[in-house]
Design an enzyme around this catalytic site. Structure first.
Site, PDB file in Angstrom:
ATOM      1  N   CYS A  26       0.793  -1.235   0.000  1.00  0.00           N
ATOM      2  CA  CYS A  26       0.000   0.000   0.000  1.00  0.00           C
ATOM      3  C   CYS A  26       0.821   1.278   0.000  1.00  0.00           C
ATOM      4  CB  CYS A  26      -0.945  -0.001   1.198  1.00  0.00           C
ATOM      5  SG  CYS A  26      -2.245  -1.206   0.984  1.00  0.00           S
TER       6      CYS A  26
HETATM    7  P1  NAD Z   1      -4.384  -8.720  -3.931  1.00  0.00           P
HETATM    8  O1  NAD Z   1      -3.535  -8.541  -5.126  1.00  0.00           O
HETATM    9  O2  NAD Z   1      -3.861  -9.465  -2.747  1.00  0.00           O
HETATM   10  O3  NAD Z   1      -5.740  -9.439  -4.365  1.00  0.00           O
HETATM   11  C1  NAD Z   1      -6.474  -9.126  -5.500  1.00  0.00           C
HETATM   12  C2  NAD Z   1      -7.240 -10.372  -5.930  1.00  0.00           C
HETATM   13  O4  NAD Z   1      -8.164 -10.018  -6.937  1.00  0.00           O
HETATM   14  C3  NAD Z   1      -6.351 -11.480  -6.502  1.00  0.00           C
HETATM   15  O5  NAD Z   1      -6.595 -12.674  -5.799  1.00  0.00           O
HETATM   16  C4  NAD Z   1      -6.793 -11.579  -7.971  1.00  0.00           C
HETATM   17  O6  NAD Z   1      -6.710 -12.905  -8.468  1.00  0.00           O
HETATM   18  C5  NAD Z   1      -8.231 -11.093  -7.875  1.00  0.00           C
HETATM   19  N1  NAD Z   1      -8.809 -10.556  -9.108  1.00  0.00           N
HETATM   20  C6  NAD Z   1      -8.293  -9.643  -9.966  1.00  0.00           C
HETATM   21  N2  NAD Z   1      -9.165  -9.390 -10.956  1.00  0.00           N
HETATM   22  C7  NAD Z   1     -10.258 -10.143 -10.738  1.00  0.00           C
HETATM   23  C8  NAD Z   1     -11.504 -10.319 -11.414  1.00  0.00           C
HETATM   24  N3  NAD Z   1     -11.800  -9.653 -12.516  1.00  0.00           N
HETATM   25  N4  NAD Z   1     -12.390 -11.190 -10.896  1.00  0.00           N
HETATM   26  C9  NAD Z   1     -12.115 -11.862  -9.778  1.00  0.00           C
HETATM   27  N5  NAD Z   1     -10.948 -11.740  -9.082  1.00  0.00           N
HETATM   28  C10 NAD Z   1     -10.043 -10.883  -9.563  1.00  0.00           C
HETATM   29  O7  NAD Z   1      -4.833  -7.274  -3.512  1.00  0.00           O
HETATM   30  P2  NAD Z   1      -5.109  -6.685  -2.022  1.00  0.00           P
HETATM   31  O8  NAD Z   1      -3.825  -6.530  -1.287  1.00  0.00           O
HETATM   32  O9  NAD Z   1      -6.235  -7.433  -1.403  1.00  0.00           O
HETATM   33  O10 NAD Z   1      -5.601  -5.222  -2.414  1.00  0.00           O
HETATM   34  C11 NAD Z   1      -6.824  -4.999  -3.066  1.00  0.00           C
HETATM   35  C12 NAD Z   1      -7.107  -3.504  -3.048  1.00  0.00           C
HETATM   36  O11 NAD Z   1      -7.273  -3.060  -1.698  1.00  0.00           O
HETATM   37  C13 NAD Z   1      -5.983  -2.641  -3.637  1.00  0.00           C
HETATM   38  O12 NAD Z   1      -6.541  -1.537  -4.267  1.00  0.00           O
HETATM   39  C14 NAD Z   1      -5.213  -2.211  -2.410  1.00  0.00           C
HETATM   40  O13 NAD Z   1      -4.514  -1.000  -2.612  1.00  0.00           O
HETATM   41  C15 NAD Z   1      -6.337  -2.029  -1.403  1.00  0.00           C
HETATM   42  N6  NAD Z   1      -5.926  -2.172   0.009  1.00  0.00           N
HETATM   43  C16 NAD Z   1      -5.029  -3.134   0.360  1.00  0.00           C
HETATM   44  C17 NAD Z   1      -4.664  -3.278   1.701  1.00  0.00           C
HETATM   45  C18 NAD Z   1      -3.658  -4.312   2.121  1.00  0.00           C
HETATM   46  O14 NAD Z   1      -3.175  -4.233   3.245  1.00  0.00           O
HETATM   47  N7  NAD Z   1      -3.325  -5.285   1.293  1.00  0.00           N
HETATM   48  C19 NAD Z   1      -5.252  -2.447   2.669  1.00  0.00           C
HETATM   49  C20 NAD Z   1      -6.195  -1.506   2.279  1.00  0.00           C
HETATM   50  C21 NAD Z   1      -6.525  -1.378   0.937  1.00  0.00           C
END
Ligand code: NAD
Length: 488
Positions: free
Chosen positions: A316
């Protein structure tokens, strides 16, 4: 045992049984009785999507998690968490197959729910936020909405730059569905503030809930999602403001870390000052440690970000600050302060090398152990970890690099992030024979290092990138922000 018949006067024994059963119900189970459960689908089962799905099902909702990766979906349905996150396996096991399931069938999940969260990744592509996954997910959901008869709400949970929900997601949804947002379906924005390593706690006991959107019906639905969360401030605002709140929160934390690192680097250059002591004095200010009405001093948790170290990483802070800088510049803003935040951060791993060089002029052929690969303790997430850059620099300097991490080694071996690194099985094995030990992640286990090194004939140089061992009696100890001697 006979159950009391509804409407009849229960016997004393019946009442006792009822009371015992009520006592056995935990507060979350009670939630499921008191809250009107909703049918929710979540696109993306990463850290945010899966933790949100598991926690919302624990709170009583019926949740379908969707992912494109079938192996992840199968793992979740078997009750196995695909990544390390404290508390997640227990909640997942408790709810999977009951109020929670995972699938690759996005259309079925959207049709079977009344509200969909989009929680897919939003990487930084080097020049701006990459909305490929968000656009694709929005298009897929929109295509399903085309044939959905009942009202549906689509909520962006991914971190997206201000304006994305209204200007990009809404437009993609309208085009793909052939319907009008605000009339035929609702659009909202609900940023997620969870922090990896404490994600379940953060989601179950949030400090705030921000609901973005201009459609009262969509906001009402979102309020329904969060009804089981008690005593939490809820802020309803526009999607654009909600998006900005998320970025500003992350930018503030990143700025505090880089500020502390600049002070730490200054202390090191001036000599004779330990930045830990400096920050201790700063922490005592009433702004950071106010006196409560009962006379006690309360240290604000934000103090934790005011300490020098080898830099921030993770999925992030670096990408969000970079995306905000890029968005600001496109709008004609200079973004000078946040650009410096990134520049200082990227320089910190090199400081670790400089500290080692105080003892070994060259690192060529030296055995260097890197302790900690994940970007923070409590997770096996390696994204943007300072350990990646540090290992690259060490390899370039000709060092033989060995690493140990109590949790993240399987993820590191699967990834291509540490191509020149060998792995030690235990902390003791990692310490044995090292010329230099560099501590990157503040795993608790590493506090044992001083006792492991005690009595060694040729103790290694320890370069502490987290100030974890400060105060421990170590020969050849260096730490970021620790000003030795009279300086330069
Ligand atoms: P991540 O990469 O761990 O997970 C994303 C998931 O989405 C993956 O499993 C991928 O296979 C899936 N995906 C992508 N396109 C898809 C589709 N069309 N249909 C179904 N599945 C699909 O991401 P994350 O770390 O969970 O982050 C997600 C969002 O949340 C980002 O914008 C991030 O900035 C935000 N965020 C993350 C955190 C954190 O600590 N990781 C905290 C707050 C906000």
């Amino acid at each position: 045992m006979r159950e009391p018949i509804p409407g009849s006067v229960p016997s004393l024994r019946g009442l006792r049984i009822l009371r015992a059963r009520l006592r056995a119900l935990n507060s979350n189970t009670l939630n499921t009785l008191l809250v009107k459960p909703m049918k929710i689908s979540i696109i993306g089962t990463g850290y945010v999507g899966l933790v949100s799905g598991v926690c919302l099902s624990e709170k009583g909702h019926h949740v379908t998690c969707v992912d494109v990766a079938p192996e992840k979906v199968e793992q979740i349905n078997r009750g196995e968490a695909p990544f390390v996150e404290p508390g997640l396996p227990q909640l997942l096991k408790r709810n999977v197959g009951k109020r929670l399931r995972a699938t690759t069938d996005l259309a079925g999940a959207v049709l079977g729910s009344s509200l969909t969260f989009i929680a897919v990744g939003t990487p930084f592509d080097g020049s701006q936020i990459d909305l490929t996954y968000v656009r694709l997910a929005a298009r897929q959901v929109g295509q399903v909405l085309r044939r959905k008869k009942s009202y549906h709400v689509v909520v962006v949970k991914s971190t997206v730059v201000p304006g994305t929900t209204d200007e990009v997601v809404r437009a993609v949804l309208e085009k793909a569905s052939g319907k009008k947002a605000g009339r035929d379906f609702g659009v909202g924005m609900n940023p997620e503030f969870l922090s990896e390593g404490e994600a379940v706690h953060d989601f179950m006991q949030p400090d705030r809930i921000v609901l973005g959107g201009s459609d009262p019906r969509a906001i009402r639905a979102l309020r329904g999602v969060y009804r089981p969360f008690h005593n939490v401030p809820v802020m309803a605002t526009t999607s654009k403001t909600a998006e900005a709140i998320k970025y500003t929160s992350n930018a503030l934390l990143a700025a505090l870390i880089s500020f502390s690192n600049e002070i730490g680097n200054l202390c090191a250059a001036l000599g004779g000052i330990d930045s830990v002591d400096v920050m201790e004095g700063v922490h005592l200010s009433q702004y950071l440690t106010p006196r409560l009405p009962d006379g006690q001093h309360h240290r604000a948790p934000i103090s934790a970000f005011l300490r020098a170290g080898c830099g921030f990483g993770g999925s992030c802070l670096p990408k969000d600050v970079n995306a905000l800088i890029a968005r600001g510049r496109r709008a004609g803003c200079d973004m000078g302060l946040l650009s410096e935040v990134i520049r200082i951060n990227e320089g910190q791993p090199r400081r670790m090398i400089d500290l080692a060089r105080r003892h070994h002029r060259s690192l060529r052929g030296k055995r260097v152990t890197v302790l900690g690969l994940s970007f923070k303790p409590g997770t096996d997430d390696l994204r943007e970890s300072p350990a990646i850059r540090l290992c690259q620099l060490l390899h370039r300097a000709g060092a033989r690099v060995r690493a140990f991490d109590p949790v993240a080694m399987p993820a590191a071996k699967r990834s291509a992030l540490f191509p020149h690194v060998t792995y030690a099985k235990t902390l003791a094995a990692a310490a044995r024979g090292a010329d230099v030990i560099m501590l990157v992640t503040s795993w608790d286990e590493f506090k044992r290092l001083p006792s492991l090194l005690r009595g060694m004939r040729r103790p290694p140089v320890v370069v502490d990138g987290r100030g974890l061992l400060s105060g421990a009696k170590l020969t050849n100890y260096e730490a970021i922000g620790l000003g030795r001697g009279d300086g330069r």
